[in-house]
Scaffold this motif. Structure first.
Motif, PDB file in Angstrom:
ATOM      1  N   TRP A   1      10.800  20.092  48.442  1.00  0.00           N
ATOM      2  CA  TRP A   1      11.346  20.908  49.534  1.00  0.00           C
ATOM      3  C   TRP A   1      11.237  22.400  49.205  1.00  0.00           C
ATOM      4  CZ3 TRP A   1      15.344  24.362  50.346  1.00  0.00           C
ATOM      5  CH2 TRP A   1      15.775  24.541  51.671  1.00  0.00           C
ATOM      6  N   LEU A   2      11.562  22.761  47.959  1.00  0.00           N
ATOM      7  CA  LEU A   2      11.463  24.157  47.547  1.00  0.00           C
ATOM      8  C   LEU A   2      10.033  24.675  47.647  1.00  0.00           C
ATOM      9  CD1 LEU A   2      13.771  24.244  44.374  1.00  0.00           C
ATOM     10  CD2 LEU A   2      14.205  25.408  46.545  1.00  0.00           C
ATOM     11  N   VAL A   3       9.085  23.857  47.205  1.00  0.00           N
ATOM     12  CA  VAL A   3       7.675  24.269  47.229  1.00  0.00           C
ATOM     13  C   VAL A   3       7.177  24.427  48.665  1.00  0.00           C
ATOM     14  CG1 VAL A   3       5.328  23.521  46.659  1.00  0.00           C
ATOM     15  CG2 VAL A   3       7.162  23.261  44.973  1.00  0.00           C
TER      16      VAL A   3
ATOM     17  N   THR B   1       7.872  26.580  38.824  1.00  0.00           N
ATOM     18  CA  THR B   1       9.006  27.470  39.073  1.00  0.00           C
ATOM     19  C   THR B   1      10.135  26.723  39.770  1.00  0.00           C
ATOM     20  OG1 THR B   1       7.582  29.416  39.216  1.00  0.00           O
ATOM     21  CG2 THR B   1       9.749  29.575  40.246  1.00  0.00           C
ATOM     22  N   ALA B   2       9.775  25.899  40.755  1.00  0.00           N
ATOM     23  CA  ALA B   2      10.794  25.119  41.476  1.00  0.00           C
ATOM     24  C   ALA B   2      11.518  24.176  40.534  1.00  0.00           C
ATOM     25  CB  ALA B   2      10.139  24.346  42.616  1.00  0.00           C
ATOM     26  N   GLN B   3      10.794  23.565  39.608  1.00  0.00           N
ATOM     27  CA  GLN B   3      11.439  22.670  38.642  1.00  0.00           C
ATOM     28  C   GLN B   3      12.364  23.459  37.723  1.00  0.00           C
ATOM     29  OE1 GLN B   3       7.890  20.859  36.969  1.00  0.00           O
ATOM     30  NE2 GLN B   3       8.179  18.997  38.181  1.00  0.00           N
ATOM     31  N   GLY B   4      11.951  24.674  37.333  1.00  0.00           N
ATOM     32  CA  GLY B   4      12.802  25.513  36.501  1.00  0.00           C
ATOM     33  C   GLY B   4      14.076  25.913  37.207  1.00  0.00           C
ATOM     34  N   TYR B   5      13.984  26.107  38.523  1.00  0.00           N
ATOM     35  CA  TYR B   5      15.165  26.479  39.294  1.00  0.00           C
ATOM     36  C   TYR B   5      16.215  25.364  39.293  1.00  0.00           C
ATOM     37  CZ  TYR B   5      13.147  30.750  41.343  1.00  0.00           C
ATOM     38  OH  TYR B   5      12.632  31.999  41.540  1.00  0.00           O
ATOM     39  N   CYS B   6      15.809  24.152  38.957  1.00  0.00           N
ATOM     40  CA  CYS B   6      16.752  23.020  38.945  1.00  0.00           C
ATOM     41  C   CYS B   6      17.569  22.953  37.656  1.00  0.00           C
ATOM     42  CB  CYS B   6      15.988  21.709  39.135  1.00  0.00           C
ATOM     43  SG  CYS B   6      15.270  21.507  40.782  1.00  0.00           S
TER      44      CYS B   6
ATOM     45  N   GLY C   1       7.806  35.271  52.280  1.00  0.00           N
ATOM     46  CA  GLY C   1       6.353  35.204  52.386  1.00  0.00           C
ATOM     47  C   GLY C   1       5.657  34.647  51.167  1.00  0.00           C
ATOM     48  N   LYS C   2       6.431  34.223  50.149  1.00  0.00           N
ATOM     49  CA  LYS C   2       5.846  33.686  48.924  1.00  0.00           C
ATOM     50  C   LYS C   2       6.211  32.219  48.757  1.00  0.00           C
ATOM     51  CE  LYS C   2       5.906  38.101  46.454  1.00  0.00           C
ATOM     52  NZ  LYS C   2       6.361  38.819  45.228  1.00  0.00           N
ATOM     53  N   THR C   3       5.268  31.462  48.258  1.00  0.00           N
ATOM     54  CA  THR C   3       5.495  30.043  48.011  1.00  0.00           C
ATOM     55  C   THR C   3       5.747  29.827  46.517  1.00  0.00           C
ATOM     56  OG1 THR C   3       4.048  29.403  49.832  1.00  0.00           O
ATOM     57  CG2 THR C   3       4.519  27.723  48.175  1.00  0.00           C
TER      58      THR C   3
ATOM     59  N   PHE D   1      20.802  31.810  40.590  1.00  0.00           N
ATOM     60  CA  PHE D   1      21.802  30.756  40.756  1.00  0.00           C
ATOM     61  C   PHE D   1      22.322  30.624  42.188  1.00  0.00           C
ATOM     62  CE2 PHE D   1      26.228  29.159  40.260  1.00  0.00           C
ATOM     63  CZ  PHE D   1      25.924  27.913  39.739  1.00  0.00           C
ATOM     64  N   GLY D   2      22.839  31.708  42.745  1.00  0.00           N
ATOM     65  CA  GLY D   2      23.421  31.624  44.078  1.00  0.00           C
ATOM     66  C   GLY D   2      22.416  31.203  45.127  1.00  0.00           C
ATOM     67  N   GLN D   3      21.191  31.728  45.021  1.00  0.00           N
ATOM     68  CA  GLN D   3      20.154  31.377  46.002  1.00  0.00           C
ATOM     69  C   GLN D   3      19.779  29.907  45.908  1.00  0.00           C
ATOM     70  OE1 GLN D   3      18.685  33.316  48.521  1.00  0.00           O
ATOM     71  NE2 GLN D   3      18.042  31.241  49.072  1.00  0.00           N
ATOM     72  N   VAL D   4      19.658  29.400  44.679  1.00  0.00           N
ATOM     73  CA  VAL D   4      19.285  27.986  44.505  1.00  0.00           C
ATOM     74  C   VAL D   4      20.382  27.078  45.057  1.00  0.00           C
ATOM     75  CG1 VAL D   4      18.716  26.189  42.833  1.00  0.00           C
ATOM     76  CG2 VAL D   4      17.827  28.484  42.529  1.00  0.00           C
ATOM     77  N   LEU D   5      21.644  27.463  44.866  1.00  0.00           N
ATOM     78  CA  LEU D   5      22.731  26.670  45.434  1.00  0.00           C
ATOM     79  C   LEU D   5      22.645  26.622  46.953  1.00  0.00           C
ATOM     80  CD1 LEU D   5      25.927  27.657  43.383  1.00  0.00           C
ATOM     81  CD2 LEU D   5      24.582  25.561  43.227  1.00  0.00           C
ATOM     82  N   SER D   6      22.395  27.776  47.573  1.00  0.00           N
ATOM     83  CA  SER D   6      22.281  27.823  49.034  1.00  0.00           C
ATOM     84  C   SER D   6      21.079  27.005  49.504  1.00  0.00           C
ATOM     85  CB  SER D   6      22.146  29.270  49.510  1.00  0.00           C
ATOM     86  OG  SER D   6      23.306  30.015  49.190  1.00  0.00           O
TER      87      SER D   6
END
Length: 491
Positions: free
Chosen positions: A346-348, A361-366, A354-356, A321-326
């Motif tokens: 942008w996330l991708v 995963t990026a959609q799940g983070y939303c 060092g990891k993409t 959560f905190g990382q996605v907000l930042s």
């Protein structure tokens, strides 16, 4: 498509005829667990749609413009309560009084036990656009005008709170289209399709949403029944269109019957019918059918597909959560278009350690950004910076409130992040070991497996610590006690 063209379709006409013939004779087994909305529960069998209304129950409370409490539970009490809310909202919108319109909207949400639309309403009011937007929507959703469904493409947001606001502002009987109402009409349509001699792709795929308990609100849980599309999978505009379509059907149905004549004119009769659907949609087992585990349901193209398996409890999509907000704040400072697709791109494109990230995963983070959670897309940078900073002030900013109202759990599966904080805080207060906490979460029915329980608590810890609801040991803080006072997850 306008009303006349919609109602002229053979399948729509046949469905209305089927409703007219079957709704007076169907028997419904209403079984409500005791909850804050239905104290003491409800166990009764009734025959006919009109008899359902006698057992309407929704215990609610809100405050009028003088801060006096308005309480209701029965249908008669609810009618009076909604009449006051409708008059307050209409007066504010007519006068262009943004604050009065906003306060009326917020109290409608309070009556309905939902809160997801609060940030959106605050944004509209702050920009002086709330009254004009609601006026525009009222014109597009009126049931007795020559509207075209395509015009509803301009809908900006739609959820279980906004459907209540739009329905109350309407004077033609537009229904509140929430998960219960959607579930009931979808079930009736599924039964109709089993008996209809016509062929072709199902025309009336009424959508619905999930309950917060173990109730069933998707006909796909029953063998050979059409599954209902879920609110989370359709566009806002399409949800609004289904509200209008249902309103057209209800008015046409009541126009050829004498149902609910004692309620008054057509709009009042429409709302009585809607209230009856609301009761039927609490749990579709009231239709007397038994759900089949992993039941097969007829899909959109007539194929057979597995229904959604089980109830997902309060297990969220995992996210830091905190990382996605930042990350989102950095994304906003980049000047890119402010929407989910652009943020995912942008996330991708931005490797972490060092990891993409994969796109999935990026959609799940939303997950926390949705209107059913914190509705973060479109927030001002000032508000977003407060949210990213966290603590009590960040929580107020996230919830768009100057004061922190006690959290309430409504009838639907929304605000999962904040519910997970509540569950996690209780788990840590009750048990000292990881196994004991996992067992508590699983045994309480909040998650189905150990892994899902751990996902739930991981999100609960992350969100709770960010907003100061949990301390470094993940135990409830004084803010937790203040925010969740009186909160209960009883279904």
């Amino acid at each position: 498509m306008n009303r006349d063209d919609f109602l002229a379709q053979p399948e729509v006409e046949a469905f209305i005829e089927w409703l007219a013939a079957n709704l007076p004779v169907l028997t419904f087994k209403l079984r409500f667990k005791s909850s804050k909305f239905v104290p003491g529960g409800l166990t009764v069998d009734v025959q006919g749609i009109e008899q359902v209304l006698e057992h309407y129950r929704w215990k609610a409370s809100w405050r009028d413009s003088h801060q006096s409490a308005v309480d209701s539970e029965t249908w008669m009490q609810t009618q009076g309560s909604l009449r006051q809310l409708r008059e307050w909202l209409s007066a504010g919108v007519r006068a262009g009084d943004e604050q009065q319109a906003l306060q009326a909207c917020l109290q409608i949400l309070r009556w309905g036990g939902v809160r997801g639309a609060i940030p959106f309403l605050h944004r509209l009011a702050a920009s002086g656009e709330l009254s004009s937007y609601l006026k525009k929507m009222a014109g597009l959703m009126a049931l007795d005008a020559d509207n075209d469904l395509d015009d509803l493409s301009s809908v900006e947001r739609f959820d279980s709170g906004l459907t209540k606001i739009h329905a109350l502002l309407d004077l033609s009987g537009s229904p509140i289209y929430d998960s219960r109402v959607g579930a009931a009409i979808a079930m009736l349509y599924a039964l109709f399709r089993q008996q209809w001699a016509g062929r072709g792709k199902p025309l009336l795929r009424f959508p619905s949403g999930g309950a917060r308990g173990d109730q069933i609100r998707n006909p796909g849980a029953f063998a050979n029944c059409l599954a209902a599309p879920q609110f989370s999978a359709i566009e806002y505009a399409e949800w609004a269109r289904w509200q209008v379509r249902l309103g057209w059907i209800v008015r046409a149905l009541l126009g050829r019957t004498g149902w609910f004549a004692d309620q008054g004119a057509m709009p009042a009769r429409c709302h009585a019918f809607e209230a009856s659907l609301f009761m039927l949609g609490y749990d579709l087992r009231c239709f007397g059918l038994t759900p089949v585990p992993e039941a097969q349901a007829v899909g959109e193209q007539g194929e057979v597909s597995l229904r959604e398996s089980g109830n997902s409890g309060w297990v969220p999509t995992g996210h830091p959560f905190g990382q996605v907000l930042s990350d989102y704040l950095a994304f906003r400072h980049s000047g890119a278009p402010d929407n989910k697709d652009a943020f995912v791109d942008w996330l991708v494109a931005e490797p972490r350690n060092g990891k993409t990230l994969s796109r999935a995963t990026a959609q799940g983070y939303c997950f926390p950004f949705s209107i059913d959670e914190f509705d973060l897309f479109g927030r001002s940078l000032a508000a977003l910076e407060r949210i990213v900073e966290g603590g009590e002030d960040g929580l107020r900013a996230a919830l768009s409130g100057e004061t922190l109202e006690p959290f309430t759990v409504g009838d639907e599966r929304v605000s999962v992040c904040l519910v997970d904080v509540f569950i996690t805080g209780n788990a840590y207060a009750r048990a000292e070991s990881d196994k004991e906490r996992v067992d508590y979460v699983v045994n309480a029915g909040y998650a189905g497996t150990e892994n899902s329980a751990r996902t739930l608590m991981a999100v609960g810890r992350s969100v709770g610590k960010h907003f100061g609801l949990l301390d470094v040991q993940h135990l409830p803080t004084p803010l937790f006690e203040q925010f969740y006072q009186g909160c209960s997850l009883d279904a």
